[in-house]
Write an enzyme that holds these catalytic residues in place. Sequence first.
Site, PDB file in Angstrom:
ATOM      1  N   ARG A 124       6.036   6.769   0.716  1.00  0.00           N
ATOM      2  CA  ARG A 124       7.193   7.179  -0.075  1.00  0.00           C
ATOM      3  C   ARG A 124       7.206   8.707  -0.181  1.00  0.00           C
ATOM      4  NH1 ARG A 124      10.114   4.310   0.139  1.00  0.00           N
ATOM      5  NH2 ARG A 124       9.619   2.563  -1.205  1.00  0.00           N
ATOM      6  N   LYS A 139      16.614  -2.572   0.354  1.00  0.00           N
ATOM      7  CA  LYS A 139      16.067  -2.364  -0.990  1.00  0.00           C
ATOM      8  C   LYS A 139      16.791  -1.190  -1.636  1.00  0.00           C
ATOM      9  CE  LYS A 139      11.981  -0.853  -3.562  1.00  0.00           C
ATOM     10  NZ  LYS A 139      10.659  -0.206  -3.467  1.00  0.00           N
ATOM     11  N   SER A 190       4.025   2.289 -10.381  1.00  0.00           N
ATOM     12  CA  SER A 190       4.465   3.086  -9.238  1.00  0.00           C
ATOM     13  C   SER A 190       5.933   3.474  -9.363  1.00  0.00           C
ATOM     14  CB  SER A 190       4.253   2.314  -7.926  1.00  0.00           C
ATOM     15  OG  SER A 190       5.095   1.180  -7.872  1.00  0.00           O
ATOM     16  N   ARG A 202      14.414  -6.836 -13.199  1.00  0.00           N
ATOM     17  CA  ARG A 202      13.130  -7.200 -12.582  1.00  0.00           C
ATOM     18  C   ARG A 202      12.782  -8.669 -12.818  1.00  0.00           C
ATOM     19  NH1 ARG A 202      10.260  -2.710 -10.911  1.00  0.00           N
ATOM     20  NH2 ARG A 202      11.063  -0.707 -11.613  1.00  0.00           N
ATOM     21  N   HIS A 243      16.592   5.128  -2.876  1.00  0.00           N
ATOM     22  CA  HIS A 243      16.286   5.356  -4.285  1.00  0.00           C
ATOM     23  C   HIS A 243      17.184   6.448  -4.854  1.00  0.00           C
ATOM     24  CE1 HIS A 243      12.651   3.563  -2.578  1.00  0.00           C
ATOM     25  NE2 HIS A 243      12.369   3.138  -3.790  1.00  0.00           N
ATOM     26  N   TRP A 261       0.859  -1.190   0.000  1.00  0.00           N
ATOM     27  CA  TRP A 261       0.000   0.000   0.000  1.00  0.00           C
ATOM     28  C   TRP A 261       0.889   1.232   0.000  1.00  0.00           C
ATOM     29  CZ3 TRP A 261      -3.273   2.398   4.504  1.00  0.00           C
ATOM     30  CH2 TRP A 261      -3.991   3.502   3.987  1.00  0.00           C
ATOM     31  N   ARG A 262       0.821   1.997  -1.099  1.00  0.00           N
ATOM     32  CA  ARG A 262       1.549   3.247  -1.213  1.00  0.00           C
ATOM     33  C   ARG A 262       0.707   4.360  -0.588  1.00  0.00           C
ATOM     34  NH1 ARG A 262       5.499   4.233  -5.039  1.00  0.00           N
ATOM     35  NH2 ARG A 262       5.085   6.380  -4.426  1.00  0.00           N
TER      36      ARG A 262
END
Length: 254
Positions: free
Chosen positions: A83, A171, A233, A214, A144, A48-49
Amino acid sequence: MSRTVQVRNLWIGEGMPKICIPLLGRTQEEILAAAANAASEVPDLLEWRVDWYEQHGDSEAVVELLFQLRQEIGTLPLLFTFRTRQDGGEAEISAEAYVRLNREAMATGMTDLVDVELSQGEEALQELIAAAHERDVAVVVSCHDFEKTPSQAEMVSIMCWMQELGADIPKLAVMPQSDSDVIALINATHEMRMEHDDTPVITMSMGVKGSITRLGGETFGSAVTFASVGQESAPGQIGITELRQMLAILYQGV
């Protein structure tokens, strides 16, 4: 082989990369509809973003929707992610509100994993990681870079630091400017698997150029891959039907 992380009946870090579908939506109705649609595709887990949600600043509304999401998705593992814009998200939030929102989400017992951004700083990370582990919630610590791909050594160093901070799953998502950048990400992921295997890792090289990252998770070491049902996303995300077909081809007989 990297240590695995168990989330409900899912083992992250073994076998084929696990498929995660992000849930996007501005309103409660849109988010619940996205959850129903995504759950019907039977992914391995959902994310869930929360930064997309128009009421993300109202913790009571977020908590209430978490309970509704759990009803909608049943026993599917759920990753809770806010995010921030600096990490490519849809909304901004103060450091204090970020910590408070994540703590309140974990306290519901409705989320199985939480994403904590490395950019939030060591103090916030350590507080949230400790709070998560008290409640048996797994922690994805994320980083990121939407501009470039650091060197292989830098990427390994970042993921090792995440492990030292207590991440269950580091991540790392980076933007390639060349084919060499994609290879550097693959090599960094493989190095983590071979030499720093205290945890599984999630890595991706974004955009079309990085699409191969991916798919080759079991070979190179990335444990989860993100797929779209409708809206992406992140740049380069592959639709779940196509992703599942490609993974089936790649991993048949493995």
